[in-house]
Design an enzyme around this catalytic site. Structure first.
Site, PDB file in Angstrom:
ATOM      1  N   ASN A  75      10.856 -11.321  -0.742  1.00  0.00           N
ATOM      2  CA  ASN A  75       9.843 -11.506  -1.786  1.00  0.00           C
ATOM      3  C   ASN A  75       9.438 -10.129  -2.328  1.00  0.00           C
ATOM      4  OD1 ASN A  75       7.228 -11.623  -2.973  1.00  0.00           O
ATOM      5  ND2 ASN A  75       6.989 -13.689  -2.149  1.00  0.00           N
ATOM      6  N   HIS A 135       5.219  -7.548  -4.232  1.00  0.00           N
ATOM      7  CA  HIS A 135       4.347  -6.394  -4.037  1.00  0.00           C
ATOM      8  C   HIS A 135       4.932  -5.081  -4.548  1.00  0.00           C
ATOM      9  CE1 HIS A 135       1.364  -8.971  -2.578  1.00  0.00           C
ATOM     10  NE2 HIS A 135       2.178  -9.469  -1.673  1.00  0.00           N
ATOM     11  N   HIS A 143       6.949 -14.723  -7.081  1.00  0.00           N
ATOM     12  CA  HIS A 143       5.866 -15.670  -7.381  1.00  0.00           C
ATOM     13  C   HIS A 143       5.212 -15.263  -8.698  1.00  0.00           C
ATOM     14  CE1 HIS A 143       1.900 -17.666  -5.685  1.00  0.00           C
ATOM     15  NE2 HIS A 143       2.245 -18.148  -6.879  1.00  0.00           N
ATOM     16  N   ARG A 151       2.326 -15.807 -10.576  1.00  0.00           N
ATOM     17  CA  ARG A 151       1.001 -16.426 -10.429  1.00  0.00           C
ATOM     18  C   ARG A 151       0.397 -16.683 -11.800  1.00  0.00           C
ATOM     19  NH1 ARG A 151      -1.162 -15.835  -4.936  1.00  0.00           N
ATOM     20  NH2 ARG A 151      -3.065 -16.692  -5.807  1.00  0.00           N
ATOM     21  N   ARG A 188      -0.912 -11.415 -11.631  1.00  0.00           N
ATOM     22  CA  ARG A 188      -1.436 -10.202 -10.987  1.00  0.00           C
ATOM     23  C   ARG A 188      -0.322  -9.288 -10.465  1.00  0.00           C
ATOM     24  NH1 ARG A 188      -4.035 -12.665  -5.494  1.00  0.00           N
ATOM     25  NH2 ARG A 188      -5.075 -14.000  -6.985  1.00  0.00           N
ATOM     26  N   GLU A 228       8.613 -18.967  -6.940  1.00  0.00           N
ATOM     27  CA  GLU A 228       7.381 -19.565  -6.427  1.00  0.00           C
ATOM     28  C   GLU A 228       6.432 -19.814  -7.580  1.00  0.00           C
ATOM     29  OE1 GLU A 228       5.557 -17.249  -3.400  1.00  0.00           O
ATOM     30  OE2 GLU A 228       7.289 -17.372  -2.087  1.00  0.00           O
ATOM     31  N   THR A 261      -1.369 -16.582  -0.844  1.00  0.00           N
ATOM     32  CA  THR A 261      -1.344 -18.046  -0.697  1.00  0.00           C
ATOM     33  C   THR A 261      -1.926 -18.416   0.662  1.00  0.00           C
ATOM     34  OG1 THR A 261       0.739 -17.898  -1.892  1.00  0.00           O
ATOM     35  CG2 THR A 261       0.150 -20.043  -1.000  1.00  0.00           C
ATOM     36  N   GLU A 269       9.125 -25.536   2.867  1.00  0.00           N
ATOM     37  CA  GLU A 269       8.953 -24.210   3.480  1.00  0.00           C
ATOM     38  C   GLU A 269       7.686 -24.277   4.314  1.00  0.00           C
ATOM     39  OE1 GLU A 269       9.623 -20.672   1.154  1.00  0.00           O
ATOM     40  OE2 GLU A 269       8.119 -19.580   2.307  1.00  0.00           O
ATOM     41  N   HIS A 322       5.668 -16.446   5.385  1.00  0.00           N
ATOM     42  CA  HIS A 322       4.306 -15.940   5.210  1.00  0.00           C
ATOM     43  C   HIS A 322       3.869 -15.136   6.420  1.00  0.00           C
ATOM     44  CE1 HIS A 322       0.398 -15.363   3.457  1.00  0.00           C
ATOM     45  NE2 HIS A 322       0.868 -15.910   2.359  1.00  0.00           N
TER      46      HIS A 322
HETATM   47  N1  PXP Z   1       6.600 -17.918   1.144  1.00  0.00           N
HETATM   48  C1  PXP Z   1       5.634 -18.285   0.270  1.00  0.00           C
HETATM   49  C2  PXP Z   1       5.652 -19.658  -0.259  1.00  0.00           C
HETATM   50  C3  PXP Z   1       4.674 -17.353  -0.174  1.00  0.00           C
HETATM   51  O1  PXP Z   1       3.715 -17.727  -1.045  1.00  0.00           O
HETATM   52  C4  PXP Z   1       4.738 -16.034   0.294  1.00  0.00           C
HETATM   53  C5  PXP Z   1       3.750 -15.016  -0.207  1.00  0.00           C
HETATM   54  O2  PXP Z   1       3.913 -14.837  -1.561  1.00  0.00           O
HETATM   55  C6  PXP Z   1       5.758 -15.699   1.196  1.00  0.00           C
HETATM   56  C7  PXP Z   1       6.664 -16.659   1.625  1.00  0.00           C
HETATM   57  C8  PXP Z   1       5.902 -14.307   1.736  1.00  0.00           C
HETATM   58  O3  PXP Z   1       4.782 -13.987   2.487  1.00  0.00           O
HETATM   59  P1  PXP Z   1       4.566 -12.484   2.952  1.00  0.00           P
HETATM   60  O4  PXP Z   1       4.447 -11.675   1.707  1.00  0.00           O
HETATM   61  O5  PXP Z   1       3.327 -12.538   3.755  1.00  0.00           O
HETATM   62  O6  PXP Z   1       5.787 -12.113   3.756  1.00  0.00           O
END
Ligand code: PXP
Length: 259
Positions: free
Chosen positions: A19, A22, A55, A57, A61, A82, A113, A163, A201
């Site tokens: 992901n 960030h 994602h 959003r 952001r 996402e 999330t 998921e 997550h």
């Molecule tokens: N899976 C989903 C559905 C998420 O919303 C997120 C966070 O955006 C992640 C995985 C990844 O989580 P993390 O950034 O904490 O590894």
């Protein structure tokens, strides 16, 4: 099956989705174009990621509309998009045609999330809203708590994937073993009713092993830890290390099962 009747085919290869949200968070902190999420996505693939997760959003952001389009253009690997269950996001997904759309609950005030999608009791609304994604050939994934009732409801509305939210497992040290057992049971349940299982997550080097060891889980989506750790070790090396950690845990679990 082996001699003891154990279903060996349950251990499928475990994919890593990285992901990159960030990277965009960091870029947006100063405006401008650096660091570039598309370049990060390409490096993630080079480091051993099997796919990219982003994602979009509602408040934009981190990832923005043009990032999604550019990632889709630049990357051959599967894109896991996402999104919240809104008409706007469904339209963007259909235009972008990601490999999968992962539906997450979204609240503007939240930092990330916070919980899984409530599917039970919302089947009709979700099926109406998300049906067009499936008709467009996009695999439908629902981000849910490790809860059999939501898995059954996901199946009822035609989801291809669930998921499982690993946030509580990662962040609540006291309740970790109980949450792990819940995730294992949920993964077994979704496998038994024919839904592909992913998890994600909050995962990091210290927490990924036990999740990677669950045979029925086929994909992990990891973001924040990887991008943070990259500050110290570089993105490619960090992803390569995550691959090694999760693959080693999976291989060990598989050996234990066969023995
Ligand atoms: N899976 C989903 C559905 C998420 O919303 C997120 C966070 O955006 C992640 C995985 C990844 O989580 P993390 O950034 O904490 O590894």
């Amino acid at each position: 099956m082996n001699d003891e009747g154990i279903l060996l085919h349950q251990f499928k290869p475990l994919r890593l989705g990285v992901n990159i949200d960030h990277v965009a968070t960091l870029r947006n902190a100063r405006g401008g174009v650096h660091p570039d999420p598309v370049a990060a996505a390409m490096l993630a693939i080079k480091g051993g990621a099997d796919g990219i997760t982003a994602h979009l959003r509602e408040d934009r952001r981190h990832i923005r509309d043009d990032d999604i389009a550019a990632i889709r253009q630049a990357i051959d690997a599967p894109l896991n998009f996402e999104m919240a269950a809104t008409d706007e996001m469904v339209a963007i997904a259909i235009k972008t045609k990601p490999n999968a759309a992962c539906i997450v609950p979204e609240r503007r005030e939240e930092v990330t999330t916070e919980g899984g999608l409530a599917v039970v009791g919302h089947e009709d609304r979700l099926a109406d809203m998300l049906g067009p994604l499936k008709q467009a050939g996009i695999r439908l994934s629902l981000f849910i708590e490790a809860n059999p009732a939501d898995i059954d409801a996901a199946k009822a509305i035609g989801a291809d994937i669930v998921e499982l939210h690993t946030g509580r497992y990662c962040h609540d040290a006291a309740g970790r073993l109980a949450e792990l057992a819940r995730i294992e049971n949920a993964a077994r349940h979704s496998w038994s009713i024919g839904i592909e299982t992913h998890a994600g997550h909050g995962l990091g080097f210290n927490t990924v092993g036990a999740i990677a060891a669950i045979a029925e889980i086929e994909e992990l989506n990891i973001g924040h830890f990887l991008i943070g750790e990259s500050v110290f070790c570089g993105l490619e090396a960090t992803i390569a290390k995550m691959r090694r950690v999760m693959d080693a845990a999976r291989t060990d679990a598989q050996k234990r099962t066969i023995r």
